[in-house]
Scaffold this motif. Structure first.
Motif, PDB file in Angstrom:
ATOM      1  N   GLY A 103      33.502  18.782  28.918  1.00  0.00           N
ATOM      2  CA  GLY A 103      32.560  19.709  29.533  1.00  0.00           C
ATOM      3  C   GLY A 103      32.200  19.308  30.952  1.00  0.00           C
ATOM      4  O   GLY A 103      32.005  20.159  31.821  1.00  0.00           O
ATOM      5  N   ASP A 106      35.149  20.323  33.083  1.00  0.00           N
ATOM      6  CA  ASP A 106      35.285  21.781  33.201  1.00  0.00           C
ATOM      7  C   ASP A 106      34.102  22.436  33.913  1.00  0.00           C
ATOM      8  O   ASP A 106      34.137  23.637  34.196  1.00  0.00           O
ATOM      9  CB  ASP A 106      35.430  22.401  31.814  1.00  0.00           C
ATOM     10  CG  ASP A 106      36.720  21.968  31.122  1.00  0.00           C
ATOM     11  OD1 ASP A 106      37.624  21.487  31.839  1.00  0.00           O
ATOM     12  OD2 ASP A 106      36.793  22.101  29.886  1.00  0.00           O
ATOM     13  N   ASP A 108      31.063  22.619  32.542  1.00  0.00           N
ATOM     14  CA  ASP A 108      30.105  23.154  31.564  1.00  0.00           C
ATOM     15  C   ASP A 108      28.793  22.359  31.590  1.00  0.00           C
ATOM     16  O   ASP A 108      27.748  22.890  31.221  1.00  0.00           O
ATOM     17  CB  ASP A 108      30.707  23.089  30.155  1.00  0.00           C
ATOM     18  CG  ASP A 108      31.920  23.997  30.023  1.00  0.00           C
ATOM     19  OD1 ASP A 108      31.987  24.994  30.771  1.00  0.00           O
ATOM     20  OD2 ASP A 108      32.796  23.704  29.185  1.00  0.00           O
ATOM     21  N   TYR A 109      28.866  21.098  31.972  1.00  0.00           N
ATOM     22  CA  TYR A 109      27.693  20.238  32.041  1.00  0.00           C
ATOM     23  C   TYR A 109      27.596  19.647  33.446  1.00  0.00           C
ATOM     24  O   TYR A 109      28.610  19.265  34.050  1.00  0.00           O
ATOM     25  CB  TYR A 109      27.759  19.097  31.012  1.00  0.00           C
ATOM     26  CG  TYR A 109      28.014  19.557  29.600  1.00  0.00           C
ATOM     27  CD1 TYR A 109      27.217  20.537  29.018  1.00  0.00           C
ATOM     28  CD2 TYR A 109      29.056  19.017  28.848  1.00  0.00           C
ATOM     29  CE1 TYR A 109      27.447  20.967  27.730  1.00  0.00           C
ATOM     30  CE2 TYR A 109      29.296  19.442  27.557  1.00  0.00           C
ATOM     31  CZ  TYR A 109      28.497  20.424  26.997  1.00  0.00           C
ATOM     32  OH  TYR A 109      28.732  20.851  25.722  1.00  0.00           O
ATOM     33  N   ASN A 144      31.404  19.769  40.437  1.00  0.00           N
ATOM     34  CA  ASN A 144      30.662  20.874  39.829  1.00  0.00           C
ATOM     35  C   ASN A 144      29.502  21.333  40.709  1.00  0.00           C
ATOM     36  O   ASN A 144      28.785  22.254  40.340  1.00  0.00           O
ATOM     37  CB  ASN A 144      30.106  20.449  38.464  1.00  0.00           C
ATOM     38  CG  ASN A 144      31.204  20.113  37.489  1.00  0.00           C
ATOM     39  OD1 ASN A 144      32.312  20.659  37.587  1.00  0.00           O
ATOM     40  ND2 ASN A 144      30.924  19.224  36.545  1.00  0.00           N
TER      41      ASN A 144
END
Length: 618
Positions: A103, A106, A108-109, A144
């Motif tokens: 995650g 990707d 996601d977190y 991210n």
């Protein structure tokens, strides 16, 4: 023709077609679109951190610790997870290590918090002779979003407090065992101390009543002692008089008895003789009635006197010398007894006074004892409340206190309150500058017919600037109303903020008019360059002292630096001198721009062949 008529003519040029009208509306709304939308999206990002997904991985395997011969199981990882669930700083996602790593890659977190397997084991070591420091791992991924990582870091201290709270509870468990029992024990001790305090209060009341009663007893006993002393003195005087008399009677009592007997015989014979005389003289009829009556009266008096003498004689005869000696002894004992009573009464009074003082000391001692019991109860209650519960729900609100026992008392003279309100001066200034940049892409900088006519250069320059100034003023008002009503800007000085915004737009449009008038399309590019330079040197995002030297040099030279400084004062508060300085600087830029625009207009009135084709057009 006046400058205002030139401005009106320029605005009338946009009548007749919806596209032209829409163009004017669009440039009015440009600051709103730029400044309003940006402030809206960035108004309070730190107030919504609970929507940021952060993964939590708990790999802790737990541990045991021996306390007083008893084995206690501890699990700091579970305690930490429960703690985080109770205070959702972020959107916690409790997942496995594999899910968290994937995650984070990707996107996601935004962050992964990992509790390692030996977390509790290291905490348990704190109770031994070889303590080890426990570790919690934080993993970030700037791919991210770097700003997201910064936002996570800004609350890292609060998150650290949550972790420290869980560690604190676990560590205390390893040292003290079951904290619940400790809390209960302290609570019971506090209750007992409270009962002791109540009992002492009752005893204190009794001691006070005793002291008051002994005070009355002391007063009465002293009065009795004084009376007994007076009685003793009176008895001494009476005995001093009576005892010699009694003793004299005892010494001569035999003679007194003989005399009393003789007196009784004489009285008896005298009484009999009087009776014989009355019989002899008064039984005859020739007797003198008056004389007999008087004689009878004498006889009756003699009988009474005889009876008294006989009774007295009987008493004297029945009283012995021993009786008189005993009476003398009794008087002596009476005197001694009265003295003893007086002495005893004094002793009683002294004892009552001593008892009264003792009762006062007892009352004072009980007061001190009650104060001590109250202090003990308060201390035990505080200690019980200070023991952290093993239930994380009870500790969530106290995480900051447990995790960071020492805090910093911070004051802010003029708080901005939210992230967006703090950045509002910067983005309002940018939005107003952008209006000038975009406005003269639609508006003409000068009226060509006026330029060829006899009108002076100054009115022509002002007439070319006024349309932008008018539309810019409307734009500034629209922007302020939108930010105030839509976002709750709530400036400290609303009128000053509006007035300053109007002066800013007048100045910025004058500068944009000058650049576009002097350099044409290249002027728009220069305005963009100036915008970039002011963005980096105005100190709107970071303190200017933290920027490279180049921007520090530019900072006092460009108008946006002063605009940002003054808007901070009108919105959040501050020194009025900053606003006054900004007004002077903006006025200088405004007058200077209009003066230079007038010179440019004057130069444009002399036609040259190269003006037929501008070197750069858009």
């Amino acid at each position: 023709m006046s400058p205002f008529k030139l401005a009106a003519a320029e605005l009338r040029r946009f009548r007749g077609h919806p596209i032209r009208t829409a163009a004017l509306i669009a440039i009015i709304l440009i600051p709103l679109v730029y400044g309003g939308l940006y402030l809206w999206f960035a108004w309070d990002p730190y107030g919504k951190l609970e929507h940021m997904p952060v993964a939590v991985v708990n790999e802790d395997q737990g541990a045991t610790v021996d306390t007083n011969g008893q084995t206690t199981a501890i699990n700091g990882g579970d305690q930490l997870v429960d703690q985080l669930k109770e205070d959702r700083i972020f959107d916690w996602q409790f997942v496995t290590a594999t899910q968290a790593a994937q995650g984070l890659r990707d996107g996601d977190y935004y962050m992964v918090i990992t509790v390692p397997a030996d977390f509790s084991t290291r905490l348990a070591s704190l109770s031994g002779t070889d303590p080890e420091q426990a570790t919690v791992e934080f993993d970030l991924n700037d791919a991210n979003g770097y700003v997201a990582g910064i936002m996570a870091s800004t609350v890292e201290s609060e998150l650290r407090n949550q972790i420290n709270t869980a560690v604190y509870v676990t560590f205390a468990t390893t040292i003290f065992g079951d904290l619940t029992e400790l809390n209960q024990g302290l609570t019971q001790a506090a209750d007992a101390a409270g009962q002791l305090s109540d009992g002492i209060a009752t005893a204190q009341t009794g001691a006070t009543d005793l002291e008051n009663g002994l005070s009355e007893l002391t007063t009465g006993a002293q009065q009795v002692a004084d009376g007994a002393e007076q009685v003793s003195d009176g008895v001494d005087q009476a005995v001093g008089v009576a005892q010699p008399v009694v003793q004299t009677l005892a010494d001569n009592w035999t003679q007194i008895q003989t005399g009393a007997a003789s007196a009784a015989d004489l009285a008896e014979r005298a009484n009999d003789d009087l009776t014989t005389v009355y019989t002899t003289l008064c039984t005859d009829d020739t007797a003198d009635a008056d004389a007999c009556a008087r004689l009878q009266t004498y006889i009756d008096d003699a009988d009474t006197a005889n009876d008294d003498i006989q009774n007295a004689n009987t008493t004297v005869q029945s009283t012995t010398t021993d009786t008189l000696d005993q009476a003398s002894d009794d008087l002596t004992q009476l005197q001694t007894g009265a003295a003893d009573v007086a002495t005893g009464a004094d002793q009683v009074a002294d004892a009552a006074a001593t008892a009264q003082n003792g009762a006062g000391d007892l009352a004072d001692g009980l007061t001190q004892l009650k104060t001590g019991a109250d202090t003990l109860q308060t201390s035990l209650t505080t200690a019980a409340q200070s023991v952290p519960s093993t239930n994380p729900a009870d500790d969530a609100d106290n995480a900051e206190a447990y995790g960071s026992p020492v805090t910093i008392a911070e004051t802010n003279l003029h708080p901005a309150d939210t992230y967006g309100r703090g950045l509002a001066p910067f983005f309002i200034a940018i939005a107003l500058w952008v209006f000038g940049l975009m406005g003269y892409l639609v508006l003409r900088t000068v009226n060509s017919r006026a330029l060829a006519g006899p009108l002076h250069s100054v009115p022509i320059a002002i007439g070319g600037w006024l349309p932008g100034a008018f539309l810019g003023t409307l734009s500034a008002l629209v922007l302020y109303l939108a930010v105030e009503l839509g976002l709750g800007l709530n400036p400290k000085d609303a009128l000053d903020t509006v007035g300053l915004s109007i002066l800013v737009i007048l100045t910025f449009t004058a500068m944009a008019h000058l650049f576009k008038l002097a350099f044409g399309t290249a002027g728009s590019l220069l305005l963009v360059v100036l915008l970039m330079l002011q963005l980096t040197s105005a100190g709107g995002l970071y303190p200017v002292e933290t920027t490279p030297k180049f921007f520090q040099v530019l900072h006092p030279l460009l108008p946006m630096s002063y605009v940002v400084d003054a808007l901070r004062v009108t919105i959040s508060g501050g020194e009025t001198s900053h606003v006054v300085r900004t007004l002077l600087v903006l006025a200088a830029y405004l007058v200077g721009s209009l003066a230079l625009s007038s010179l440019v207009v004057a130069s444009r009135r002399r036609w040259r062949p190269d003006r037929l084709n501008e070197p750069l057009q858009v």
